[in-house]
Write a protein that holds these residues in place. Sequence first.
Motif, PDB file in Angstrom:
ATOM      1  N   PRO A  76      -0.844  -2.225  -3.987  1.00  0.00           N
ATOM      2  CA  PRO A  76      -1.862  -3.096  -3.182  1.00  0.00           C
ATOM      3  C   PRO A  76      -3.304  -2.804  -3.618  1.00  0.00           C
ATOM      4  CG  PRO A  76      -0.565  -1.716  -1.684  1.00  0.00           C
ATOM      5  CD  PRO A  76      -0.132  -1.413  -3.029  1.00  0.00           C
ATOM      6  N   VAL A  77      -4.172  -3.914  -3.699  1.00  0.00           N
ATOM      7  CA  VAL A  77      -5.656  -3.697  -3.971  1.00  0.00           C
ATOM      8  C   VAL A  77      -6.261  -3.725  -2.586  1.00  0.00           C
ATOM      9  CG1 VAL A  77      -7.508  -4.787  -5.102  1.00  0.00           C
ATOM     10  CG2 VAL A  77      -5.249  -4.963  -6.144  1.00  0.00           C
ATOM     11  N   VAL A  78      -7.110  -2.637  -2.416  1.00  0.00           N
ATOM     12  CA  VAL A  78      -7.685  -2.317  -1.162  1.00  0.00           C
ATOM     13  C   VAL A  78      -9.210  -2.571  -1.221  1.00  0.00           C
ATOM     14  CG1 VAL A  78      -5.820  -1.154  -0.299  1.00  0.00           C
ATOM     15  CG2 VAL A  78      -7.861   0.027  -1.339  1.00  0.00           C
ATOM     16  N   ASP A  79      -9.812  -3.054  -0.312  1.00  0.00           N
ATOM     17  CA  ASP A  79     -11.410  -2.863   0.123  1.00  0.00           C
ATOM     18  C   ASP A  79     -11.711  -1.554   0.434  1.00  0.00           C
ATOM     19  OD1 ASP A  79     -10.950  -2.763   2.752  1.00  0.00           O
ATOM     20  OD2 ASP A  79     -11.548  -4.689   3.230  1.00  0.00           O
ATOM     21  N   GLU A  80     -13.151  -1.301   0.558  1.00  0.00           N
ATOM     22  CA  GLU A  80     -13.332   0.136   1.018  1.00  0.00           C
ATOM     23  C   GLU A  80     -12.911   0.408   2.511  1.00  0.00           C
ATOM     24  OE1 GLU A  80     -15.239   2.259  -1.399  1.00  0.00           O
ATOM     25  OE2 GLU A  80     -13.665   0.630  -2.130  1.00  0.00           O
ATOM     26  N   ASP A  81     -12.551  -0.190   3.270  1.00  0.00           N
ATOM     27  CA  ASP A  81     -11.731   0.041   4.592  1.00  0.00           C
ATOM     28  C   ASP A  81     -10.388   0.157   4.380  1.00  0.00           C
ATOM     29  OD1 ASP A  81     -14.350  -0.009   6.185  1.00  0.00           O
ATOM     30  OD2 ASP A  81     -14.461  -2.076   6.160  1.00  0.00           O
ATOM     31  N   ARG A  82      -9.819   0.102   3.298  1.00  0.00           N
ATOM     32  CA  ARG A  82      -8.394   0.079   3.051  1.00  0.00           C
ATOM     33  C   ARG A  82      -7.450  -0.898   3.658  1.00  0.00           C
ATOM     34  NH1 ARG A  82     -11.498   4.236   1.167  1.00  0.00           N
ATOM     35  NH2 ARG A  82     -10.744   5.576  -0.145  1.00  0.00           N
ATOM     36  N   ARG A  83      -8.300  -2.203   3.502  1.00  0.00           N
ATOM     37  CA  ARG A  83      -7.358  -3.230   3.982  1.00  0.00           C
ATOM     38  C   ARG A  83      -7.071  -3.987   2.690  1.00  0.00           C
ATOM     39  NH1 ARG A  83      -7.207  -5.179   8.886  1.00  0.00           N
ATOM     40  NH2 ARG A  83      -8.340  -3.710  10.472  1.00  0.00           N
ATOM     41  N   VAL A  84      -5.899  -4.439   2.551  1.00  0.00           N
ATOM     42  CA  VAL A  84      -5.308  -4.982   1.417  1.00  0.00           C
ATOM     43  C   VAL A  84      -5.892  -6.250   1.267  1.00  0.00           C
ATOM     44  CG1 VAL A  84      -3.175  -5.879   0.182  1.00  0.00           C
ATOM     45  CG2 VAL A  84      -3.254  -3.739   1.869  1.00  0.00           C
ATOM     46  N   VAL A  85      -6.486  -6.712  -0.022  1.00  0.00           N
ATOM     47  CA  VAL A  85      -6.965  -7.804  -0.281  1.00  0.00           C
ATOM     48  C   VAL A  85      -6.274  -8.459  -1.631  1.00  0.00           C
ATOM     49  CG1 VAL A  85      -9.146  -7.445   0.340  1.00  0.00           C
ATOM     50  CG2 VAL A  85      -8.524  -6.758  -1.847  1.00  0.00           C
ATOM     51  N   ASP A  86      -5.265  -8.013  -2.289  1.00  0.00           N
ATOM     52  CA  ASP A  86      -4.670  -8.439  -3.309  1.00  0.00           C
ATOM     53  C   ASP A  86      -3.389  -7.532  -3.401  1.00  0.00           C
ATOM     54  OD1 ASP A  86      -3.888  -9.940  -5.460  1.00  0.00           O
ATOM     55  OD2 ASP A  86      -5.501  -9.825  -6.677  1.00  0.00           O
ATOM     56  N   ILE A 107       7.995 -11.349   1.698  1.00  0.00           N
ATOM     57  CA  ILE A 107       6.763 -11.914   2.036  1.00  0.00           C
ATOM     58  C   ILE A 107       5.806 -12.171   0.684  1.00  0.00           C
ATOM     59  CG2 ILE A 107       5.605  -9.789   2.516  1.00  0.00           C
ATOM     60  CD1 ILE A 107       3.841 -11.160   4.619  1.00  0.00           C
ATOM     61  N   GLU A 108       5.264 -13.106   0.598  1.00  0.00           N
ATOM     62  CA  GLU A 108       4.497 -13.665  -0.674  1.00  0.00           C
ATOM     63  C   GLU A 108       3.089 -12.675  -0.620  1.00  0.00           C
ATOM     64  OE1 GLU A 108       5.510 -15.907   1.582  1.00  0.00           O
ATOM     65  OE2 GLU A 108       7.195 -16.396   0.268  1.00  0.00           O
ATOM     66  N   PRO A 109       2.765 -12.357  -1.779  1.00  0.00           N
ATOM     67  CA  PRO A 109       1.496 -11.376  -1.937  1.00  0.00           C
ATOM     68  C   PRO A 109       0.502 -12.158  -1.571  1.00  0.00           C
ATOM     69  CG  PRO A 109       2.724 -11.031  -3.923  1.00  0.00           C
ATOM     70  CD  PRO A 109       3.367 -12.273  -3.014  1.00  0.00           C
ATOM     71  N   GLU A 110       0.355 -13.302  -1.489  1.00  0.00           N
ATOM     72  CA  GLU A 110      -0.791 -14.353  -0.844  1.00  0.00           C
ATOM     73  C   GLU A 110      -0.923 -14.442   0.545  1.00  0.00           C
ATOM     74  OE1 GLU A 110       0.617 -15.741  -5.086  1.00  0.00           O
ATOM     75  OE2 GLU A 110       1.607 -15.339  -2.954  1.00  0.00           O
ATOM     76  N   ARG A 111       0.228 -14.172   1.169  1.00  0.00           N
ATOM     77  CA  ARG A 111       0.084 -14.070   2.684  1.00  0.00           C
ATOM     78  C   ARG A 111      -0.355 -12.484   3.004  1.00  0.00           C
ATOM     79  NH1 ARG A 111       5.649 -15.177   5.086  1.00  0.00           N
ATOM     80  NH2 ARG A 111       4.718 -14.910   6.999  1.00  0.00           N
ATOM     81  N   ILE A 112       0.170 -11.540   2.410  1.00  0.00           N
ATOM     82  CA  ILE A 112      -0.484 -10.462   2.696  1.00  0.00           C
ATOM     83  C   ILE A 112      -2.074 -10.253   2.551  1.00  0.00           C
ATOM     84  CG2 ILE A 112      -0.434  -7.951   2.060  1.00  0.00           C
ATOM     85  CD1 ILE A 112       2.667  -8.169   1.227  1.00  0.00           C
ATOM     86  N   ALA A 113      -2.522 -10.717   1.490  1.00  0.00           N
ATOM     87  CA  ALA A 113      -3.800 -10.812   1.005  1.00  0.00           C
ATOM     88  C   ALA A 113      -4.638 -11.508   2.028  1.00  0.00           C
ATOM     89  CB  ALA A 113      -3.999 -11.162  -0.316  1.00  0.00           C
ATOM     90  N   LEU A 166       0.553   4.185  -3.422  1.00  0.00           N
ATOM     91  CA  LEU A 166      -0.376   3.949  -4.471  1.00  0.00           C
ATOM     92  C   LEU A 166      -1.174   2.648  -4.325  1.00  0.00           C
ATOM     93  CD1 LEU A 166      -1.545   4.907  -7.394  1.00  0.00           C
ATOM     94  CD2 LEU A 166      -0.240   3.151  -8.118  1.00  0.00           C
ATOM     95  N   VAL A 167      -2.606   3.016  -4.225  1.00  0.00           N
ATOM     96  CA  VAL A 167      -3.468   1.768  -3.917  1.00  0.00           C
ATOM     97  C   VAL A 167      -4.596   1.684  -5.159  1.00  0.00           C
ATOM     98  CG1 VAL A 167      -2.892   1.638  -1.465  1.00  0.00           C
ATOM     99  CG2 VAL A 167      -5.016   2.723  -2.403  1.00  0.00           C
ATOM    100  N   VAL A 168      -5.197   0.586  -5.333  1.00  0.00           N
ATOM    101  CA  VAL A 168      -6.389   0.304  -6.124  1.00  0.00           C
ATOM    102  C   VAL A 168      -7.429  -0.160  -5.159  1.00  0.00           C
ATOM    103  CG1 VAL A 168      -6.932  -1.038  -8.152  1.00  0.00           C
ATOM    104  CG2 VAL A 168      -4.722  -0.170  -8.236  1.00  0.00           C
TER     105      VAL A 168
END
Length: 404
Positions: free
Chosen positions: A388-398, A17-23, A39-41
């Motif tokens: 994965p780059v995550v928001d404060e709800d731990r949803r992947v945005v990048d 899967i492409e990272p763009e689709r995940i984000a 590991l997340v950022v």
Amino acid sequence: MTIDWRSKGFWQPDGAIEPERIAAARPSIFGGGFTWPLLVVRRAAIEANIATMAEYCRRHGFDFAPHAKTTMAPGLLEAQMRAGAWALTVATPNQALVLRRLGIDRVLIANEVLDPVALRWLAAGSTAGWEAYIQVDSIAGVAAAASAVASSGAGEGGVIRVLVELGHVGGRTGVRDLDELATVARAAAEAPGVELAGVAGYEGQLADQSGVDAFLEQLAASVSRLRSGALLPDQPIVAAGGSAWFDRVTEGLGGLRGSARLVLRSGASVTHDDGFYRERTPFVRVPEEGPLSAALEIWAQVISVPEPGLAIAGMGKRDAPFDEGLPVPMEIRRVDGAAAPAGGLRVTRLNDHHTYLAVDDGDLVPGDLVRFGLSHPCTAFDKWRDIPVVDEDRRVVDVLHTYF
């Protein structure tokens, strides 16, 4: 770049899967598309840290050339460049090669380079307009650079730009006194195909403020010493700065503002941490100038509670840094998703794939997740290919990809 079975922490047993689709889907890291450890950022912390350091450098009249070896992640390096970084710093020619392929126009190699293969490549790159600098601390280093230019086939305009490095007793590279520095600088100024661009130093291995201040005073004095010998350009580069003493760097070299290009190289500031740099950041001393926030965290699952007071998490040296302090338990997430404090947990040691947790207060059960803060980001990123780059709800945005 795609995410597939090779990407640790992502659960892709079949297909890719492409990272763009995940984000675009913004999945929760707890939703089944990921496995543990992971590991997340945190995006908010990264953005704040980059903005803080960019503004800090502007406020103090320094150019920023953050050390790319901390992350080697194009997404973060590009963000730092967009925020106004003058250059990026690396430690090796291989890292410089990665940055050149990523389109970074100006690179500092904060190290000596004597490999003729790499030196010839640097000389050839200069003829194409690529701006790179290496450090020298010996006549042999100057001679190697000059020889590489002569044999590179770079033709007219081929040059290797150098910064003479000042070191300190017990440190790593760098000449140990100003007399030796002047000798190496003169050799560089006179060597065909070598361009003496300035001086550099690294204060990060010094143990206390008095030692750091004394070293920076000597680094500033080296500029006057070389100017008196007509060895420097009108606006020489003066580069220094790890992530523990950059406030002393801006103070100690501040007298050179206007007569030199002052360059700060702090790299760990982009993610900060919950250990080594949390305790040593300059913003502890000058809180009004900061702050920085820890952006890295690892989530790991409790896989065994074999005896009272002991729990084992499925994370180890392959996953988390341990050279400058052990991971720090920050939060417990129960199987049902409820959050609990982790104040009664301590990491006592790591094996390759196991973390030993002393349970001083409260309880853990198999299947619980523990969020760990990390100490020393420079040895965290290199253990993960995709992050994965995550928001404060731990949803992947990048998704970040690393090049180590």
